[in-house]
Design a protein around this motif. Structure first.
Motif, mmCIF file in Angstrom:
data_model
loop_
_atom_site.group_PDB
_atom_site.id
_atom_site.type_symbol
_atom_site.label_atom_id
_atom_site.label_comp_id
_atom_site.label_asym_id
_atom_site.label_seq_id
_atom_site.Cartn_x
_atom_site.Cartn_y
_atom_site.Cartn_z
ATOM 1 N N GLY A 1 -5.086 2.917 -12.209
ATOM 2 C CA GLY A 1 -4.763 3.366 -10.806
ATOM 3 C C GLY A 1 -4.436 4.749 -10.521
ATOM 4 N N LEU A 2 -4.515 5.396 -11.626
ATOM 5 C CA LEU A 2 -4.170 6.854 -11.465
ATOM 6 C C LEU A 2 -5.038 7.749 -10.605
ATOM 7 C CD1 LEU A 2 -3.291 7.635 -15.226
ATOM 8 C CD2 LEU A 2 -1.829 6.966 -13.579
ATOM 9 N N THR A 3 -6.380 7.247 -10.247
ATOM 10 C CA THR A 3 -7.109 8.044 -9.609
ATOM 11 C C THR A 3 -6.888 7.827 -8.139
ATOM 12 O OG1 THR A 3 -8.750 6.332 -9.688
ATOM 13 C CG2 THR A 3 -9.164 8.033 -11.132
ATOM 14 N N ARG A 4 -6.519 6.721 -7.651
ATOM 15 C CA ARG A 4 -6.151 6.463 -6.390
ATOM 16 C C ARG A 4 -4.757 7.310 -5.958
ATOM 17 N NH1 ARG A 4 -7.813 3.211 -2.354
ATOM 18 N NH2 ARG A 4 -9.293 2.273 -3.861
ATOM 19 N N ALA A 5 -3.985 7.344 -6.794
ATOM 20 C CA ALA A 5 -2.722 8.050 -6.536
ATOM 21 C C ALA A 5 -3.069 9.434 -6.581
ATOM 22 C CB ALA A 5 -1.679 7.698 -7.931
ATOM 23 N N LEU A 6 -3.831 9.863 -7.049
ATOM 24 C CA LEU A 6 -4.053 11.386 -7.164
ATOM 25 C C LEU A 6 -4.870 11.767 -5.819
ATOM 26 C CD1 LEU A 6 -4.366 13.764 -8.997
ATOM 27 C CD2 LEU A 6 -6.834 13.227 -9.675
ATOM 28 N N PHE A 7 -5.701 10.872 -5.561
ATOM 29 C CA PHE A 7 -6.363 11.048 -4.234
ATOM 30 C C PHE A 7 -5.411 10.984 -3.061
ATOM 31 C CE2 PHE A 7 -8.651 9.049 -0.350
ATOM 32 C CZ PHE A 7 -9.508 10.265 -0.101
ATOM 33 N N GLU A 8 -4.394 10.231 -3.259
ATOM 34 C CA GLU A 8 -3.420 10.064 -2.310
ATOM 35 C C GLU A 8 -2.613 11.276 -1.876
ATOM 36 O OE1 GLU A 8 -1.486 8.476 1.031
ATOM 37 O OE2 GLU A 8 -3.213 7.557 0.219
ATOM 38 N N ALA A 9 -2.267 11.723 -3.071
ATOM 39 C CA ALA A 9 -1.483 13.006 -3.252
ATOM 40 C C ALA A 9 -2.177 14.020 -2.739
ATOM 41 C CB ALA A 9 -1.134 13.296 -4.705
ATOM 42 N N ALA A 10 -3.493 14.213 -2.965
ATOM 43 C CA ALA A 10 -4.281 15.345 -2.361
ATOM 44 C C ALA A 10 -4.536 15.272 -0.935
ATOM 45 C CB ALA A 10 -5.344 15.465 -3.061
ATOM 46 N N LYS A 11 -4.447 14.002 -0.401
ATOM 47 C CA LYS A 11 -4.662 13.616 1.001
ATOM 48 C C LYS A 11 -3.480 14.030 1.666
ATOM 49 C CE LYS A 11 -4.669 9.484 2.591
ATOM 50 N NZ LYS A 11 -4.983 7.939 2.934
ATOM 51 N N ARG A 12 -2.230 13.783 1.146
ATOM 52 C CA ARG A 12 -1.082 14.075 2.064
ATOM 53 C C ARG A 12 -0.898 15.438 2.184
ATOM 54 N NH1 ARG A 12 3.181 9.294 0.661
ATOM 55 N NH2 ARG A 12 1.626 7.394 0.950
ATOM 56 N N TRP A 13 -1.435 16.144 1.000
ATOM 57 C CA TRP A 13 -0.858 17.731 1.025
ATOM 58 C C TRP A 13 -1.888 18.590 1.828
ATOM 59 C CZ3 TRP A 13 3.272 19.927 -0.619
ATOM 60 C CH2 TRP A 13 4.476 19.389 -1.347
ATOM 61 N N VAL A 14 -3.392 18.062 1.726
ATOM 62 C CA VAL A 14 -4.239 18.963 2.229
ATOM 63 C C VAL A 14 -5.143 18.561 3.257
ATOM 64 C CG1 VAL A 14 -4.374 20.575 0.098
ATOM 65 C CG2 VAL A 14 -6.093 18.637 0.597
ATOM 66 N N PRO B 1 4.907 11.698 -7.678
ATOM 67 C CA PRO B 1 5.197 11.034 -9.002
ATOM 68 C C PRO B 1 4.194 9.986 -9.407
ATOM 69 C CG PRO B 1 7.271 10.997 -7.409
ATOM 70 C CD PRO B 1 6.209 11.344 -6.725
ATOM 71 N N ALA B 2 3.455 9.481 -8.505
ATOM 72 C CA ALA B 2 2.429 8.517 -8.988
ATOM 73 C C ALA B 2 1.211 9.350 -9.497
ATOM 74 C CB ALA B 2 1.975 7.841 -7.878
ATOM 75 N N ALA B 3 1.111 10.569 -9.142
ATOM 76 C CA ALA B 3 0.011 11.381 -9.578
ATOM 77 C C ALA B 3 0.385 12.123 -10.669
ATOM 78 C CB ALA B 3 -0.455 12.499 -8.534
ATOM 79 N N MET B 4 1.727 12.379 -11.025
ATOM 80 C CA MET B 4 2.246 13.117 -12.236
ATOM 81 C C MET B 4 1.735 12.650 -13.730
ATOM 82 S SD MET B 4 3.783 15.767 -11.517
ATOM 83 C CE MET B 4 2.554 15.944 -10.079
ATOM 84 N N PRO B 5 1.312 11.393 -13.896
ATOM 85 C CA PRO B 5 0.870 11.013 -15.226
ATOM 86 C C PRO B 5 -0.427 11.844 -15.716
ATOM 87 C CG PRO B 5 1.691 9.137 -14.040
ATOM 88 C CD PRO B 5 1.721 10.264 -13.233
#
Length: 466
Positions: free
Chosen positions: A92-105, A235-239
Motif C-alpha cells: 500500500g505504499l504506492t497509494r500513500a505516495l500518490f495521496e501525499a503528492a495529490k495533497r501537496w501539488v 508519514p504514510a509516504a515516508m517508508p
C-alpha cells in the motif's frame, strides 16, 4: 565471403525477423546461431563435407553463452529491484505516495496529473521496472483523474509516460544491463540516474501545466486541502524515502570513504526492508505470492532476452562488426556531436519496432565502441576528448542518454510497451487512446534529451563525487 560480410547479412536478417514480429530474444538467438555456423563454415571454405563440424562448433559456442555470461553477480540486482516495487505496491505504499503528492501539488493547473508524475518518480526510486510502475498507477491514478473530469486519453498518457521514469531513476534494471554490457561501474551509473530522472519528471510536470493552462477542460486543478491534511499525508509516504535513503547510504556511504556493501547487497537489503514494511502493513500470503510471481515473470522475460541477445553478441565478436562500425563512424567528415545526435535519432526510430531492453542489447555491442572512439577512446583524458569528458565519464553520460532513449521507446507506437500495459489494465481504454494521450510527452522527452546533451553536468555531477 568475409566475416564482415556475414555479419552484415545476418544482422539484416535479424532486423527482418524483428520487423516481421518474432520476439527479440528468439530472433537474436537464431541469428547468432546461424551467424556462428556461417563463420565457422567459412573457415573451411564452405566445404559441404564440413557442414556437420561447423554446426557442432556453432552449437557448442552458442550453448556456453547463457551460463557463462548470465551467471553474473551484478545481474542478481534485477530481480531484487523488481521485487522491491511489487512489495511496495502490495504494502500500500504506492497509494500513500500518490495521496501525499495529490495533497501537496494538485492545486496547480493539471495538478492531479502532476501529482501522478511525481508519485511515479518516487515509486521509480524503489522499483526497477517501468512496466510495473505503469501497471500500478493505471489502477491508482487514472480513476482519480477521471473522477474529477480529466480527459481520458490525457490521463492514460500521463500514467504511461510517468511509468518510463523507472528506467532512469535508480534502482533501474536497464541501467544495470547497460553497465554489464559495456563493463562499467554499476554503482556510478545508478548514481548518475538520479538527477536526470528528476529533471525528466520536472519537464513532464511543466508540459502538463502548460497543456492545462491552454486547454482548460483537460486537467482541472484540485483545491481544498489544508496544511494539516498535507502534513498528515507525509508519514504514510515516508517508508518509500526511508528505503531510498538506506540503499543510498549502504551502497555509497556518504559518511566515509568505503562503501558498506555492493549494489547487489543494497538491493537485497532494500527488498528485505520493504518486505518487513509490507508485513507490518498487513500483507498476507496471497499478496506475497502475487508479488513473487510477478517478479519471477518479469525477471524471466528480461533474462530470456539477455540470453538470446548474448548469443548474437558472441557472433558479432567473431564477425568483427563492432570494430568495423567504429572505424566507419570515426572516418565520417562530421563533428562528433552531430554523429552522436544522429545515433540518438536512430535509436528513436529503432524504438518504434523493438522493445527497450532488446534494442539496447542488440545495438550497444556495436554502437558503444563507436561512441567511445568518437570521444577519443576508453582511456582518453577530458582535456584531449571530443566531448570534454574522460572515457569513464563518457561511458556514464552515453549510458544515461541511451537509457533515456529507451524510455522514449516505451511510449512510441506501434509497440510502446507501457501503452499496452495501461490499456490492458483499464477496460475503458484502447491502445489508440493511450498512444494519443502520450503524444505531448514526445516533446517533453525531446527537450529532456536535448538538455542532457547540452549540459552533461546534469548527468556527471553526482558520479564525479562518488
Amino acid at each position: 565471403m568475409e566475416p564482415i560480410d556475414i555479419g552484415l547479412w545476418v544482422t539484416s536478417g535479424l532486423l527482418v525477423l524483428v520487423v516481421l514480429g518474432m520476439r527479440v530474444a528468439f530472433a537474436a538467438a537464431l541469428a547468432g546461431l546461424v551467424g556462428l555456423f556461417l563463420i565457422f563454415w567459412s573457415k573451411k571454405g564452405f566445404d559441404p563435407e564440413d557442414i556437420g563440424w561447423a554446426i557442432t562448433v556453432a552449437a557448442k559456442t552458442a550453448g556456453q553463452v547463457p551460463h557463462s555470461k548470465v551467471a553474473s553477480h551484478e545481474l542478481s540486482l534485477i530481480p531484487t529491484f523488481i521485487l522491491i516495487g511489487y512489495l511496495a505496491y502490495y504494502a500500500g505504499l504506492t497509494r500513500a505516495l500518490f495521496e501525499a503528492a495529490k495533497r501537496w501539488v494538485a492545486w496547480v493547473p493539471g495538478g492531479l496529473a502532476v501529482s501522478t508524475v511525481f508519485a511515479t518518480a518516487g515509486f521509480a526510486a524503489v522499483s526497477g521496472a517501468s512496466v510495473a510502475t505503469a501497471a500500478v498507477f493505471a489502477r491508482i491514478a487514472i480513476p482519480e483523474m477521471l473522477k474529477i473530469g480529466y480527459n481520458k486519453q490525457f490521463a492514460a498518457g500521463v500514467v504511461a509516460a510517468g511509468g518510463t521514469l523507472a528506467s532512469l531513476i535508480p534502482p533501474s534494471a536497464i541501467l544495470v544491463i547497460y553497465a554489464i554490457i559495456v563493463e562499467q561501474d554499476v554503482g556510478k551509473l545508478l548514481l548518475a540516474g538520479f538527477i536526470p530522472g528528476a529533471f525528466s519528471a520536472i519537464v513532464y510536470a511543466l508540459i502538463i501545466i502548460g497543456i492545462a493552462l491552454v486547454f482548460k477542460n483537460v486537467g482541472p486543478p484540485v483545491s481544498g486541502f489544508t496544511w494539516r491534511q498535507r502534513f498528515e499525508s507525509l508519514p504514510a509516504a515516508m517508508p518509500i524515502f526511508a528505503v531510498i535513503f538506506i540503499i543510498i547510504c549502504f551502497v555509497y556511504n556518504p559518511f566515509g570513504e568505503k562503501a558498506w556493501g555492493t549494489p547487489t547487497e543494497g538491493g537485497a537489503l532494500g527488498a528485505f526492508i520493504v518486505f518487513l514494511m509490507a508485513l507490518y502493513r498487513g500483507m498476507r500470503w496471497p499478496q506475497l505470492k502475487a508479488a513473487l510471481l510477478e517478479t519471477a515473470k518479469l525477471t524471466v522475460m528480461i533474462f530470456t532476452i539477455i540470453w538470446g541477445v548474448l548469443i548474437y553478441v558472441r557472433f558479432l565478436g567473431f564477425a568483427d562488426l563492432p570494430g568495423a562500425f567504429s572505424d566507419w563512424i570515426t572516418s565520417l567528415a562530421m563533428s562528433p556531436m552531430v554523429i552522436l545526435v544522429c545515433i540518438l535519432l536512430a535509436y528513436a526510430v529503432l524504438g518504434m519496432f523493438m522493445d527497450a531492453i532488446g534494442m539496447l542489447l542488440l545495438t550497444l555491442p556495436v554502437v558503444y565502441p563507436a561512441v567511445m572512439a568518437l570521444n577519443g577512446g576508453e582511456n582518453v583524458a577530458a582535456a584531449d576528448s571530443a566531448f570534454g569528458m574522460s572515457g569513464e565519464m563518457c561511458a556514464i553520460w552515453f549510458g544515461i542518454l541511451v537509457v533515456k532513449m529507451a524510455e522514449f521507446c516505451l511510449i512510441t507506437p506501434p509497440i510502446g510497451l507501457n501503452c499496452f500495459v495501461v490499456a490492458g489494465v483499464r477496460d475503458d481504454l484502447t491502445v489508440q487512446d493511450v498512444f494519443k494521450g502520450v503524444t505531448p510527452f514526445f516533446i517533453a522527452d525531446a527537450l529532456t534529451i536535448a538538455g542532457l546533451v547540452a549540459f552533461p553536468a546534469i548527468v556527471l555531477w553526482l558520479p564525479s563525487l562518488a
